[in-house]
Design a protein around this motif. Sequence first.
Motif, short mmCIF file in Angstrom:
data_model
loop_
_atom_site.label_atom_id
_atom_site.label_comp_id
_atom_site.label_asym_id
_atom_site.label_seq_id
_atom_site.Cartn_x
_atom_site.Cartn_y
_atom_site.Cartn_z
N LEU A 45 0.80 -1.21 0.00
CA LEU A 45 0.00 0.00 0.00
C LEU A 45 0.84 1.28 0.00
CD1 LEU A 45 -2.46 -1.54 2.48
CD2 LEU A 45 -3.28 -0.44 0.42
N GLY A 46 2.13 1.13 -0.08
CA GLY A 46 2.98 2.31 -0.12
C GLY A 46 3.02 3.09 1.19
N THR A 47 2.88 2.39 2.34
CA THR A 47 2.86 3.06 3.64
C THR A 47 4.24 3.21 4.25
OG1 THR A 47 2.58 0.97 4.85
CG2 THR A 47 0.58 2.09 4.10
N GLY A 48 5.22 2.50 3.70
CA GLY A 48 6.55 2.48 4.30
C GLY A 48 6.80 1.23 5.13
N ASP A 49 5.74 0.45 5.41
CA ASP A 49 5.86 -0.80 6.15
C ASP A 49 5.27 -1.94 5.33
OD1 ASP A 49 6.99 0.16 8.62
OD2 ASP A 49 5.02 1.01 9.10
N THR A 50 5.87 -3.10 5.45
CA THR A 50 5.30 -4.27 4.80
C THR A 50 4.05 -4.73 5.57
OG1 THR A 50 6.59 -5.87 6.08
CG2 THR A 50 7.61 -4.98 4.07
N LEU A 51 3.28 -5.61 4.96
CA LEU A 51 2.04 -6.06 5.60
C LEU A 51 2.33 -6.79 6.91
CD1 LEU A 51 0.00 -7.28 2.49
CD2 LEU A 51 -0.29 -5.15 3.78
N ILE A 52 3.36 -7.62 6.95
CA ILE A 52 3.66 -8.33 8.19
C ILE A 52 4.15 -7.36 9.27
CG2 ILE A 52 6.06 -8.96 7.60
CD1 ILE A 52 5.53 -11.65 8.99
N GLN A 53 4.89 -6.33 8.89
CA GLN A 53 5.31 -5.33 9.86
C GLN A 53 4.11 -4.59 10.45
OE1 GLN A 53 8.04 -3.22 7.29
NE2 GLN A 53 9.85 -4.17 8.23
N GLU A 61 14.69 -10.40 9.12
CA GLU A 61 15.10 -9.10 8.58
C GLU A 61 14.02 -8.05 8.78
OE1 GLU A 61 16.27 -7.05 4.27
OE2 GLU A 61 16.17 -9.22 4.46
N GLN A 62 12.77 -8.42 8.53
CA GLN A 62 11.69 -7.44 8.61
C GLN A 62 11.18 -7.22 10.03
OE1 GLN A 62 8.58 -7.76 5.73
NE2 GLN A 62 10.00 -7.75 4.00
N LEU A 63 11.39 -8.20 10.90
CA LEU A 63 10.97 -8.07 12.30
C LEU A 63 12.17 -8.31 13.20
CD1 LEU A 63 7.61 -10.11 12.15
CD2 LEU A 63 7.87 -7.62 12.07
N PRO A 64 13.09 -7.35 13.27
CA PRO A 64 14.33 -7.55 14.04
C PRO A 64 14.09 -7.69 15.54
CG PRO A 64 14.14 -5.28 13.26
CD PRO A 64 13.06 -6.05 12.57
N GLN A 65 12.89 -7.30 16.01
CA GLN A 65 12.59 -7.43 17.43
C GLN A 65 12.20 -8.86 17.81
OE1 GLN A 65 10.71 -6.25 14.92
NE2 GLN A 65 8.94 -5.15 15.73
#
Length: 354
Positions: free
Chosen positions: A34-42, A71-75
């Motif tokens: 959606l172009g929000t700056g975050d991926t859907l899983i994030q 990589e996308q969820l480093p926490q």
Amino acid sequence: MNKNYYAILMAGGVGSRFWPVSTTQFPKQFHDMLGTGDTLIQKTFSRLSQLVPAENILILTNEIYNDIVLEQLPQVSQQQILLEPAMRNTAPCILYASLKIQKMNPDAVMVVAPSDHWIEDEAAFIDNLQQAFDFAQNSDVLVTLGIQPTFPNTGYGYIEYDKTDRNNLKKVMQFREKPDYETAKQFLASGNFVWNAGIFIWNVQAVTSAFKNFQPAIAELFENGYDSYNTTAEKEFINENYAKADNISIDYAIMENAQNVYVLPATFDWNDLGTWGSLHDKLPKDEKNNTVVNAKLFIENSSNNIIRTDKDKIVIIDGLDDYIVVDKEKILLIFPKEKEQEIKKITALVTANS
């Protein structure tokens, strides 16, 4: 934050109807659709962590996506990622995660949620989820969040609830398969049908008991590994036994058989982002109802299109109506929006011949 709250985040799907952006190697939940700056899983992880402790969120995914998740969820720690060595639909992986959680915390109450849906009003979602947690915390119930239908959609399953029930959470009468258009119109007219969004809430005892009652073979298979869960022996047990489980969804395995199912008609906006058309519905549009993602577009005499390219690609369109235009590396897709359900077949054909 309640330490008894857990989440199971479903992140193993391929999203083939979003081809060529979503691929087996890099499916849609890992894209910023959606172009929000975050991926859907994030976005999904962030939303759930407003109510569930981040360390209590488990991610269910295929083993080939392990590095992408990290990589996308480093926490997230490696221990929070449950890797499926084989594709076996949703029931086996949910039971596997539930038994792990039960061993960690027998008082756990959990939400099972897809990682690739779009929820706009997050405050309303958290409020609905809290209601469901409160209801399921100490009761032998299986709860689902149902989406208020806005049109007679034939692409979703429906849930029929007891229209005489005046409580917020309503007793489910039955689950209904994806209907034809006339049947979907009847569902909407009845006023007691909601879309099945695949979001479930229950306490760990309720769900494991349901598996024992309705899927004893799967229950026995995964309970045989109970002593290994959350230890170094777990991976070996899962690799040896996971593929032996029946390939069955949680709906067929449990929800459609149980008599203790309740639904909370949701108050938040929702979209399953299952097709390019659904993405078109959620994104801003020009005066001719065209949606553009990334492209620098020059357009004339065209309407109702969705155009997505790699960033800053110049696209010129004239005389095109109701189409999907997607340019991704070596692939250019120009496809009628009304036939978008067929993209999945085209994907398989192209893959087989490439």
